[in-house]
Design an enzyme around this catalytic site. Structure first.
Site, PDB file in Angstrom:
ATOM      1  N   ASP A  87     -31.855-174.445  36.994  1.00 24.59           N
ATOM      2  CA  ASP A  87     -31.544-173.509  35.913  1.00 24.59           C
ATOM      3  C   ASP A  87     -32.756-173.074  35.106  1.00 24.59           C
ATOM      4  O   ASP A  87     -32.815-171.958  34.618  1.00 24.59           O
ATOM      5  CB  ASP A  87     -30.519-174.136  34.954  1.00 24.59           C
ATOM      6  N   ASP A  90     -36.222-177.875  34.541  1.00 27.62           N
ATOM      7  CA  ASP A  90     -35.849-179.204  35.041  1.00 27.62           C
ATOM      8  C   ASP A  90     -35.397-179.082  36.489  1.00 27.62           C
ATOM      9  O   ASP A  90     -35.468-178.012  37.079  1.00 27.62           O
ATOM     10  CB  ASP A  90     -34.718-179.769  34.166  1.00 27.62           C
ATOM     11  N   TYR A 240     -25.088-177.793  28.771  1.00 27.60           N
ATOM     12  CA  TYR A 240     -24.305-176.553  28.851  1.00 27.60           C
ATOM     13  C   TYR A 240     -22.851-176.841  28.502  1.00 27.60           C
ATOM     14  O   TYR A 240     -21.973-176.811  29.354  1.00 27.60           O
ATOM     15  CB  TYR A 240     -24.437-175.907  30.234  1.00 27.60           C
ATOM     16  N   GLU A 455     -39.664-172.619  27.403  1.00 28.31           N
ATOM     17  CA  GLU A 455     -38.967-172.870  28.671  1.00 28.31           C
ATOM     18  C   GLU A 455     -38.359-171.576  29.219  1.00 28.31           C
ATOM     19  O   GLU A 455     -37.703-170.838  28.493  1.00 28.31           O
ATOM     20  CB  GLU A 455     -37.854-173.923  28.472  1.00 28.31           C
TER      21      GLU A 455
END
Ligand code: NAG
Ligand code: NAG
Ligand code: NAG
Length: 477
Positions: A87, A90, A240, A455
Site C-alpha cells: 500500500d 511498508d 485502515y 510516505e
C-alpha cells in the site's frame, strides 16, 4: 488491440454522484508557457505502481531495483495470494486501500483514458490488471470467505526491511459470514466491477470474469453485514479502520455494478441506500446525487460561501496532517470529472450567490495539481523524480535500503534502521511516488521519520493518474 480502447470514448462515468448520460467532450488544446509537464508527471505517476508490486515480477519490469517478493503469500491457508501491491512504505498487502486504489485507477482510465498520450493508457491498464489479478485470487473462496490482508502489520511495521527480505509472519486475514466486512468486500466488488469495464473491449473473457466475481463479492458484502474493523480489530486498525460504516462502500459497489452489468437492480439498490450517518436526507432520485455532488464541491471551492475545507496559505486543500495529499488528489479528481460534465452539458450551478461553471472547477483543480508538481513557495515537487527539487528521504522501506544488486545478503528486521535514521538521500529513487505532503503552513520536512509527510501511498497516486491525463490532454508540452 494495444492502445485501441484508449482512443475510443468510454461510456462516461460519474456514477454515484451522478448517474446520468454525458456526451463525450473534446478538451481544447491550450498552449501556454509555465505549466508543469503533465505528460511527464503522468508517465511517472503510473510507473510508481511497478515499484509497489508484490509477487513474481515479469521480465519486462522496468523498475530494476525491485525483485520478487511474497511468493508464498497465502500458503498458510493453502491458497495462492501472491501478487498485488504494497500500500505504501511498508510490506503489508492491505485489502481495503488496494481495492480503492484499483477502483480509482480504473475510473481514471474510463473517464480520461482516451486523452492519455502515447502508451500511457496501456501502462495504466497494466497497473490495473496487476492488482485485479490479485483481487480475483483474494475472491477465490467466495461465498465462504474473502481474503483481505496478508502480513502481520504490527510485526512488519516494527521492522525496516526490503520487501524481498520480509521474514515476519505472512498471516492471511479474511472476512467470513460470521466475521463480516461489508466495507472491504463492497470496495472489492467496486474495484472488480470498475476493472471489468476497463477490459470490456480488450479482453472480454477477463472482463466477464471480473464482473461475475464482482457480483459475488457484492452479494457477500450485502448479505453478511458488518464493519471489518469490528471483525479484525487490531489487525486492520489503526492502519485502515472503517470510519464511516459500510453503507458508502455498498452504494459505491452497487453503482459500479450497475455500470458493469446494466442490471437495474443495482441502480435500485444504489438509490435506496441512505447514508443517514453522512447526509441529512434520503436520496430518492438521481437528482439528489447531483445535489450531493454540488454540495461537496461548494464545500471545497475557496470563493464559495459554504466552504468548509481549509486551504494552506499557498492554496493547497488541507484536511489533516496524515498523508494530506490523499484527500487533495481524491477531491481534485472529482473536480475534474465534474468540470468535464459541466462543460459537456453546458451547465452551471450555484454555491449560494456564486455561480460555478466548468472553468472555475478546472482552475481550482489546476491550482492543486500545479502545487503538487512544484508551483508552491518552496519550489518543491511532491512527486519523487519530477522536477528539480523533490523529497529525497521518503518513508519507504524498499526505496531507502540498498537494493539486492548492491547488497545481495538479507537485511534483518532491525538491521535496516541504520538506513532509516541516516541523513543520506534514499538510494533507490521511487519515481512518480507522491508523498503525504506539506502541513497546513506549507511546511515540509524531508525526513524518513516524518511518515505523515514523507510516505507515499498507492491511493494518493491513483486519482492523480486521472487528473494528470485530463491536464496532459489540454496543455501539451
Ligand atoms: C509485460 O509482461 C506482461 C507479462 O508477460 C505482459 O502481460 C505485458 O503486456 C508486458 N507489458 C509490456 C509493456 O510489454
Ligand atoms: C440482476 O441482479 C439481481 C441481483 O444480483 C439478480 O437477482 C437478477 O437475476 C439479475 N437480473 C438479471 C437480468 O441478470
Ligand atoms: C450554453 O448555455 C448558454 C447559457 O444558457 C447559452 O447561451 C448557450 O447557447 C449554450 N450553448 C450550447 C452549445 O448549448
Amino acid at each position: 488491440m494495444s492502445g485501441w480502447w484508449c482512443r475510443i470514448s468510454p461510456s462516461p462515468l460519474l456514477l454515484l454522484i451522478l448517474i446520468s448520460a454525458l456526451s463525450p467532450i473534446v478538451i481544447s488544446s491550450i498552449i501556454s508557457g509555465g505549466n508543469p509537464n503533465y505528460g511527464d508527471a503522468l508517465s511517472k505517476s503510473i510507473l510508481f505502481f511497478q515499484a509497489q508490486r508484490s509477487g513474481k515480477l515479469p521480465s519486462n519490469q522496468t523498475i530494476s531495483w525491485r525483485f520478487d517478493s511474497g511468493l508464498s503469500d497465502g500458503s498458510s491457508e493453502n491458497v495462492d495470494l501472491s501478487g498485488g501491491y504494497y500500500d505504501a512504505g511498508d510490506n503489508i498487502k492491505f485489502g481495503l486501500p488496494m481495492a480503492f486504489t484499483t477502483t480509482m485507477l480504473a475510473w481514471s482510465v474510463l473517464e480520461f483514458g482516451r486523452h492519455m498520450p502515447g502508451g500511457e493508457c496501456d501502462n495504466a491498464r497494466e497497473a490495473i490488471r496487476w492488482v485485479a489479478d490479485y483481487l480475483l485470487k483474494a475472491s477465490s473462496a467466495l461465498p465462504d470467505a474473502l481474503y483481505v490482508q496478508v502480513g502481520d502489520p504490527v510485526a512488519d511495521h516494527n521492522c525496516w526491511q526490503r520487501p524481498e527480505d520480509t521474514n515476519t509472519a505472512r498471516n492471511v486475514y479474511k472476512v467470513t459470514p460470521t466475521n463480516p466486512g461489508s466495507d472491504v468486500a463492497g470496495e472489492t466488488a467496486a474495484a472488480l466491477a470498475a476493472a471489468s469495464l476497463v477490459f470490456r473491449h480488450i479482453d472480454i473473457h477477463y472482463s466477464n470474469t471480473l464482473s461475475t466475481t464482482a457480483e459475488k463479492a457484492f452479494a457477500f458484502a450485502d448479505k453478511y453485514r458488518g464493519k471489518y474493523s469490528d471483525s479484525l480489530s487490531s489487525l486492520v486498525c489503526p492502519f485502515y479502520c472503517s470510519y464511516s460504516g459500510y453503507l458508502d462502500e455498498l452504494q459505491w459497489a452497487a453503482a459500479w455494478l450497475y455500470k458493469a452489468t446494466e442490471n437495474s437492480s443495482y441502480l435500485d439498490y444504489a438509490r435506496s441506500v441512505s447514508l443517514e450517518h453522512e447526509c441529512s436526507y434520503h436520496s430518492e432520485a438521481i437528482a439528489k446525487f447531483r445535489e450531493q455532488a454540488e454540495r461537496f464541491i461548494c464545500s471545497v471551492l475557496p470563493n464559495s460561501p459554504s466552504i468548509t475545507v481549509q486551504h494552506t496559505p499557498g492554496g493547497l486543500m488541507y484536511k489533516m496532517d496524515g498523508s494530506n495529499l490523499q484527500y487533495v488528489t481524491s477531491s481534485t479528481f472529482l473536480l475534474t470529472v465534474y468540470a468535464k460534465f459541466l462543460k459537456a452539458s453546458n451547465k452551471t450551478f450555484s454555491c449560494g450567490s456564486v455561480t460555478v461553471d466548468g472553468s472555475i472547477l478546472r482552475q481550482h483543480a489546476k491550482r492543486q495539481v500545479d502545487y503538487i508538481l512544484g508551483d508552491n513557495s518552496k519550489g518543491m515537487s511532491y512527486m519523487v523524480g519530477y522536477g528539480d527539487r523533490y523529497p529525497l528521504r521518503i518513508h519507504h522501506r524498499g526505496s531507502s535500503l540498498p537494493n539486492l544488486k548492491l547488497k545481495p545478503e538479507a537485511i534483518g528486521c532491525d538491521d535496516g534502521f541504520q538506513s532509516y535514521y541516516s541523513a543520506n538521500p534514499n538510494p533507490n529513487i521511487l519515481i512518480g511516488a507522491v508523498v503525504g505532503g506539506p502541513d497546513q503552513y506549507d511546511e515540509f520536512y524531508d525526513d524518513r521519520n516524518n511518515y505523515a509527510q514523507s510516505e507515499p501511498a498507492t491511493y494518493i497516486n491513483a486519482p492523480l493518474v486521472g487528473i494528470l491525463s485530463y491536464f496532459a490532454a489540454s496543455f501539451k508540452s
